[in-house]
Design a protein around this motif. Sequence first.
Motif, short mmCIF file in Angstrom:
data_model
loop_
_atom_site.label_atom_id
_atom_site.label_comp_id
_atom_site.label_asym_id
_atom_site.label_seq_id
_atom_site.Cartn_x
_atom_site.Cartn_y
_atom_site.Cartn_z
N ALA A 83 46.43 -4.85 50.99
CA ALA A 83 46.75 -6.29 50.99
C ALA A 83 45.49 -7.14 50.90
CB ALA A 83 47.54 -6.64 52.25
N ASN A 84 44.45 -6.78 51.65
CA ASN A 84 43.20 -7.56 51.62
C ASN A 84 42.55 -7.51 50.24
OD1 ASN A 84 43.27 -8.46 54.30
ND2 ASN A 84 42.28 -6.60 55.06
N ILE A 87 44.35 -9.82 47.81
CA ILE A 87 44.00 -11.23 47.99
C ILE A 87 42.65 -11.55 47.34
CG2 ILE A 87 43.38 -12.99 49.70
CD1 ILE A 87 45.34 -11.58 51.62
N THR A 90 42.82 -11.19 43.41
CA THR A 90 43.61 -12.23 42.74
C THR A 90 42.84 -13.53 42.63
OG1 THR A 90 45.67 -11.23 43.56
CG2 THR A 90 45.77 -13.53 42.82
N ILE A 91 42.20 -13.95 43.72
CA ILE A 91 41.43 -15.21 43.69
C ILE A 91 40.24 -15.08 42.73
CG2 ILE A 91 39.99 -16.76 45.06
CD1 ILE A 91 41.79 -16.08 47.45
N ILE A 145 35.65 -13.31 49.85
CA ILE A 145 36.37 -14.05 48.80
C ILE A 145 35.44 -15.01 48.07
CG2 ILE A 145 38.15 -15.80 48.40
CD1 ILE A 145 39.77 -14.50 50.65
N GLY A 403 44.75 -6.28 42.46
CA GLY A 403 45.77 -7.16 42.99
C GLY A 403 47.15 -6.84 42.46
#
Length: 439
Positions: A83-84, A87, A90-91, A145, A403
């Motif tokens: 999941a991390n 994220i 995707t960004i 991120i 992602g």
Amino acid sequence: MTSDTSVPTGDRAAESVTPITTNTFVGTASGNDDPPAPIRGLRRLMVWIIPANLGIYMIWGALPGILLPQQITVLFGQKDHVANLAIVATIGAFAAMVVQPIAGRISDRTRSRFGRRAPLILIGSLAGGLSLIGLAFADSLVGVIIAWTLVQVGYNIAQGPLTAVMPDRVPVKRRGTFAALSGIGLMVGALGGSIVGAMFFNSITVGYVFFAVFSLVVLTLFVVMNPDYSSKNLQREPFTVLDFLKTFWVNPVAHPDFFWAFTGRLLLYTGYFAVTGYQLFLLSDYFHVAHPEQVIPLLGLLSLVGIIVSTVIAGPLSDRVGRRKPFVFASAAVVSLAFLLPWLWPDLTSWIIMTVVAGFGFGMFQAVDTALMSEVLPSARSFAKDLGVVNIAATLPQTLAPGVAGVIILAFGYGALFPVAIVLGILGALAVWPIKATR
């Protein structure tokens, strides 16, 4: 074409030994007026495009699939690593999608004695390298991120103008060969990056610094060894906000060939990298390999064998026969058959066989797809912008793959990756069928 100097066209452009001195030359992607590339400069350009692509694509091969997932696992634990990573990826991928065509637009409008592309190639490689060093010291999810997004921004600023070198300076009859050489740099970079990245599996900070320095050095050498024509006297087109917003849009009705070529690349790349880009977690969680970092270098070498063989053959052969589409169809069929193996036979042995066969098929596609793309660009005055849009279809799947794969895995399990990739690959091949500009 707008020029006050007679410019040789076709093969004669490549045979000329006297550089064109005019600063008002604008080539055309279709090759109606070939770029003014003297044969000595063209040969040097063909040699240097390999390390130049290595400098960027080694990063895409090492980070999204190996070092970034490992960094996230080390920082936040294995429980939520899928999941991390989804994220973060995707960004970062969204940033890549936005930045590259903008950088291309700026590159098309750049006026300097060093040409339109060189300044942004250097600025992007420096910014990307500094961001990569920042990523090495990030210790929170927000920090990762931000740093990864800046890495995407920097290297996509460099990659957009670098891609525009072919329609700028390579005669159309040499583009299959040039695309093959470019593809070798791309795929050797992506797969070699995974091999080198595995070597830094337990030394992530050192690995990030290494890739930052390597990329800056080879891209700087590319610019120095392949000086472009001055763009200072090129007419600067008026700038409007509407033109800026159109950076992200090419009319599919006015330019259907471009639309179909873009769609085909996007689908096929997404299918391929949804599987191969998730290799680390597939090996550890699906095939239950105890030490995947020890297996990845072997897999990378095997894949390189398949890719190099098919790339060296397919690119020049497509020039000789004057066709691109049959190679795209064949590549989709080979890759799809390869993905059947680990789906039906979930074992490390099947993954090894798949790696070689899929590499052969993807190398065939990569060898001709860049040449195909260069022949459907809408405008000679916006090569870098249009190729920036095109490259969304190449870089977005590579950076977004973790992602996309993460969402599929969380919803349906690891096995679902393979049928999804097969369907996307077949649809990608079918998308090039309507293209009329090339056979």
